[in-house]
Design a protein around this motif. Structure first.
Motif, PDB file in Angstrom:
ATOM      1  N   ALA A 196       0.831  -1.201   0.000  1.00 61.61           N
ATOM      2  CA  ALA A 196       0.000   0.000   0.000  1.00 61.61           C
ATOM      3  C   ALA A 196       0.868   1.255   0.000  1.00 61.61           C
ATOM      4  O   ALA A 196       1.875   1.336   0.717  1.00 61.61           O
ATOM      5  CB  ALA A 196      -0.931   0.012   1.214  1.00 61.61           C
ATOM      6  N   GLU A 229       0.576   5.344   0.738  1.00 61.66           N
ATOM      7  CA  GLU A 229      -0.335   6.157   1.539  1.00 61.66           C
ATOM      8  C   GLU A 229       0.021   7.634   1.515  1.00 61.66           C
ATOM      9  O   GLU A 229       1.190   8.008   1.488  1.00 61.66           O
ATOM     10  CB  GLU A 229      -0.282   5.651   2.984  1.00 61.66           C
ATOM     11  CG  GLU A 229      -1.191   6.384   3.930  1.00 61.66           C
ATOM     12  CD  GLU A 229      -1.043   5.857   5.343  1.00 61.66           C
ATOM     13  OE1 GLU A 229      -0.565   6.610   6.212  1.00 61.66           O
ATOM     14  OE2 GLU A 229      -1.410   4.696   5.567  1.00 61.66           O
ATOM     15  N   LYS A 244       3.282   0.552   3.159  1.00 56.90           N
ATOM     16  CA  LYS A 244       2.848  -0.517   4.045  1.00 56.90           C
ATOM     17  C   LYS A 244       2.968  -1.845   3.307  1.00 56.90           C
ATOM     18  O   LYS A 244       2.523  -1.949   2.160  1.00 56.90           O
ATOM     19  CB  LYS A 244       1.396  -0.317   4.501  1.00 56.90           C
ATOM     20  CG  LYS A 244       1.161   0.976   5.246  1.00 56.90           C
ATOM     21  CD  LYS A 244      -0.217   1.058   5.894  1.00 56.90           C
ATOM     22  CE  LYS A 244      -1.338   1.138   4.902  1.00 56.90           C
ATOM     23  NZ  LYS A 244      -2.637   1.466   5.542  1.00 56.90           N
ATOM     24  N   SER A 255       4.745  -0.958   8.558  1.00 60.05           N
ATOM     25  CA  SER A 255       4.601   0.355   7.924  1.00 60.05           C
ATOM     26  C   SER A 255       5.806   1.242   8.186  1.00 60.05           C
ATOM     27  O   SER A 255       6.475   1.129   9.226  1.00 60.05           O
ATOM     28  CB  SER A 255       3.337   1.057   8.439  1.00 60.05           C
ATOM     29  OG  SER A 255       3.452   1.317   9.830  1.00 60.05           O
ATOM     30  N   ARG A 258       6.581   5.530   7.574  1.00 58.96           N
ATOM     31  CA  ARG A 258       5.993   6.795   7.124  1.00 58.96           C
ATOM     32  C   ARG A 258       6.915   7.977   7.426  1.00 58.96           C
ATOM     33  O   ARG A 258       7.643   7.967   8.418  1.00 58.96           O
ATOM     34  CB  ARG A 258       4.655   7.051   7.814  1.00 58.96           C
ATOM     35  CG  ARG A 258       3.585   6.062   7.496  1.00 58.96           C
ATOM     36  CD  ARG A 258       2.242   6.462   8.095  1.00 58.96           C
ATOM     37  NE  ARG A 258       1.257   5.455   7.824  1.00 58.96           N
ATOM     38  CZ  ARG A 258       1.073   4.386   8.594  1.00 58.96           C
ATOM     39  NH1 ARG A 258       1.776   4.224   9.688  1.00 58.96           N
ATOM     40  NH2 ARG A 258       0.168   3.488   8.273  1.00 58.96           N
ATOM     41  N   TYR A 298      -6.188   9.730   6.201  1.00 59.96           N
ATOM     42  CA  TYR A 298      -5.298   9.199   5.173  1.00 59.96           C
ATOM     43  C   TYR A 298      -6.057   8.428   4.105  1.00 59.96           C
ATOM     44  O   TYR A 298      -7.197   7.995   4.300  1.00 59.96           O
ATOM     45  CB  TYR A 298      -4.212   8.320   5.797  1.00 59.96           C
ATOM     46  CG  TYR A 298      -4.713   7.022   6.376  1.00 59.96           C
ATOM     47  CD1 TYR A 298      -4.764   5.863   5.608  1.00 59.96           C
ATOM     48  CD2 TYR A 298      -5.134   6.946   7.700  1.00 59.96           C
ATOM     49  CE1 TYR A 298      -5.219   4.673   6.135  1.00 59.96           C
ATOM     50  CE2 TYR A 298      -5.581   5.759   8.247  1.00 59.96           C
ATOM     51  CZ  TYR A 298      -5.623   4.625   7.452  1.00 59.96           C
ATOM     52  OH  TYR A 298      -6.088   3.446   7.975  1.00 59.96           O
ATOM     53  N   SER A 337      -5.034   5.332   1.142  1.00 60.90           N
ATOM     54  CA  SER A 337      -4.018   4.386   0.669  1.00 60.90           C
ATOM     55  C   SER A 337      -4.494   3.708  -0.607  1.00 60.90           C
ATOM     56  O   SER A 337      -5.661   3.347  -0.725  1.00 60.90           O
ATOM     57  CB  SER A 337      -3.732   3.307   1.715  1.00 60.90           C
ATOM     58  OG  SER A 337      -3.211   3.843   2.888  1.00 60.90           O
TER      59      SER A 337
END
Length: 195
Positions: free
Chosen positions: A34, A36, A71, A84, A86, A184, A186
């Motif tokens: 994913a 995001e 992710k 994950s 970020r 968010y 994704s």
């Protein structure tokens, strides 16, 4: 001989039908990747010189946060798990990043739609520069999220949610990010198996 062949064919067809029905209703796990993007707010602790000079005063401030991340994980019929990473662009900070684990419980509302409730935790790193001094913190965090997953096609979907992550570190550290609260979206790519 005909009776034996007939019995074998009958047993084979029953077994094949049972196997076919089983695999039609069984759930195949999927791998997930994913990408995001997020937007929200961050409560931070920064310092400024006191009016009398010398000492610094710690201030609680709220600033905007933009973020993005990756992710990697998997999905079963009722759960999703992710590793994950970020990056968050927070006002007055050189960087804020999080690396962690996430689990979502899926409430199936349709064949291609679900609502999820999630828990997450990991390590939050932040750095800010005040004057010529850099302050860096590395603290554990814990959080929760809620949202929806929508499957566009079998191997691609969209996840929309809101998330809050709270730092579990020393709240008196200069440059600490107390919490991040973000909405968010994704893009979720699915592989292996089929619905």
């Amino acid at each position: 001989m005909k009776k034996v062949l007939g019995s074998v064919l009958l047993l084979t067809s029953v077994y094949a039908t049972a196997g076919e029905n089983y695999f039609q209703t069984a759930w195949d796990a999927k791998g997930l990747i994913a990408l995001e993007g997020a937007f929200g707010t961050a409560q931070t602790k920064l310092t400024e010189s006191s009016p009398s000079g010398g000492d610094h005063v710690i201030l609680n401030e709220n600033g905007t946060s933009f973020g993005g991340g990756l992710k990697l994980g998997g999905e079963s019929e009722d759960y999703r798990f992710f590793l994950s990473a970020r990056y968050h662009d927070v006002e007055d900070y050189d960087y804020v990043s999080t690396v962690g684990l996430e689990m979502q419980y899926l409430i199936r509302a349709g064949e291609h739609f679900n609502i999820f409730l999630g828990l997450n935790g990991g390590l939050m790193s932040a750095q800010t520069t005040i004057g010529e001094t850099e302050y860096t913190t590395n603290n554990p965090y814990a959080g929760a999220d809620v949202g929806v997953n929508i499957d566009i096609v079998d191997n691609f979907g969209v996840e929309l949610g809101i998330r809050a992550n709270k730092s579990l570190g020393d709240q008196n550290e200069i440059g600490t990010v107390d919490y991040l609260a973000e909405g968010y979206a994704s893009l979720v790519f699915k592989f292996t198996g089929a619905y």
